[in-house]
Enzyme design. Sequence first.
Site, PDB file in Angstrom:
ATOM      1  N   ASP B   7       0.569  -1.286   0.283  1.00  0.00           N
ATOM      2  CA  ASP B   7      -0.226   0.044   0.380  1.00  0.00           C
ATOM      3  C   ASP B   7       0.847   1.173   0.573  1.00  0.00           C
ATOM      4  OD1 ASP B   7      -2.149   1.778   0.458  1.00  0.00           O
ATOM      5  OD2 ASP B   7      -2.206   1.950   2.033  1.00  0.00           O
ATOM      6  N   GLU B  67      -0.882  -1.043  -4.991  1.00  0.00           N
ATOM      7  CA  GLU B  67      -2.234  -0.425  -5.470  1.00  0.00           C
ATOM      8  C   GLU B  67      -2.101   1.299  -6.459  1.00  0.00           C
ATOM      9  OE1 GLU B  67      -5.456  -0.213  -2.356  1.00  0.00           O
ATOM     10  OE2 GLU B  67      -5.138   2.065  -2.041  1.00  0.00           O
ATOM     11  N   ASP B 139      -3.001   0.573   6.690  1.00  0.00           N
ATOM     12  CA  ASP B 139      -2.486   0.325   5.878  1.00  0.00           C
ATOM     13  C   ASP B 139      -1.759  -0.711   6.086  1.00  0.00           C
ATOM     14  OD1 ASP B 139      -1.808   3.192   5.323  1.00  0.00           O
ATOM     15  OD2 ASP B 139      -1.151   3.279   6.950  1.00  0.00           O
TER      16      ASP B 139
END
Lengths: 163, 163
Positions: B7, B67, B139
């Site tokens: 992430d 991502e 996260d």
Amino acid sequence: MRVLGIDPGTYKMGVGIVSSDGSSMWMDYLEVVSPKRRDPLHARLGFLFDELSRVVMEWAPSQVAIEQPFASRNVKSAMAIGQAQAVAMIVAARRGLPVSAYAPRAVKQAVTDYGGSSKEQVQEMVRALLGLPEIPSTDAADALAIAICHINASESGNLDIRE
Amino acid sequence: MRVLGIDPGTYKMGVGIVSSDGSSMWMDYLEVVSPKRRDPLHARLGFLFDELSRVVMEWAPSQVAIEQPFASRNVKSAMAIGQAQAVAMIVAARRGLPVSAYAPRAVKQAVTDYGGSSKEQVQEMVRALLGLPEIPSTDAADALAIAICHINASESGNLDIRE
């Protein structure tokens, strides 16, 4: 001082090294690094990283200057600029080199005395300032212009435009 | 397969490793890497790079999934996402690992069966899918969710959402 100037792009990265002894400036190195266009993004970034690491190892600049646009056509192109900047910043961090970032207008102002100058004006002024035998390509000229901008800012003590 | 899910963020980077043997999935490793907030950007990226390189060396994932948002609050945040993504992509490229990128909606869809689910729903489903003793931070959960999304896509042969 010896400055590595970077015009960040994921397809073409302008890489220039400019030195100054306080009274004159000269170009030590110039390259436009172009990964294979069809390679996936991560492979292109890896290629740029390896190439930039090689240049830093070989020329041992004392500082790194990159272009930092504050506007962008769209999210995708802003991310691409960020990705290319990161290559330069990681290479710099791993060698313990300070990084300064300059807006395009500041770079144009530094080499042509006018923040709204054209690409051609930047190319011609970079050629003249460094006494190059011919006009560099736009990516190459931008990299050299960023290095010149940083040298000017450092020597005038005007280092307020930082990352 | 063993997947490193990332992430991307320049202040906090979620890093998770999820493995699958085709019938079950489990978590191997989880960390939220947080560089010093006051460090300049290039130093933070260098720190993230070193830390991620260490995780990849230690856990030897076979693939990397990150991502890839297609929208962003502004140019600055889009560049920051690009910078953080580049860290992961350069680390992957240097180890010859393939990188896949997934939109946030695809990640949410993969773990909760609904592309518009909340952060809490993602956290809870990640906990349930991996049999974790407690709910991971957002996260951390996002990193694991991205890895799970890639495993699902790979095992179902649905790999159309690539970088």
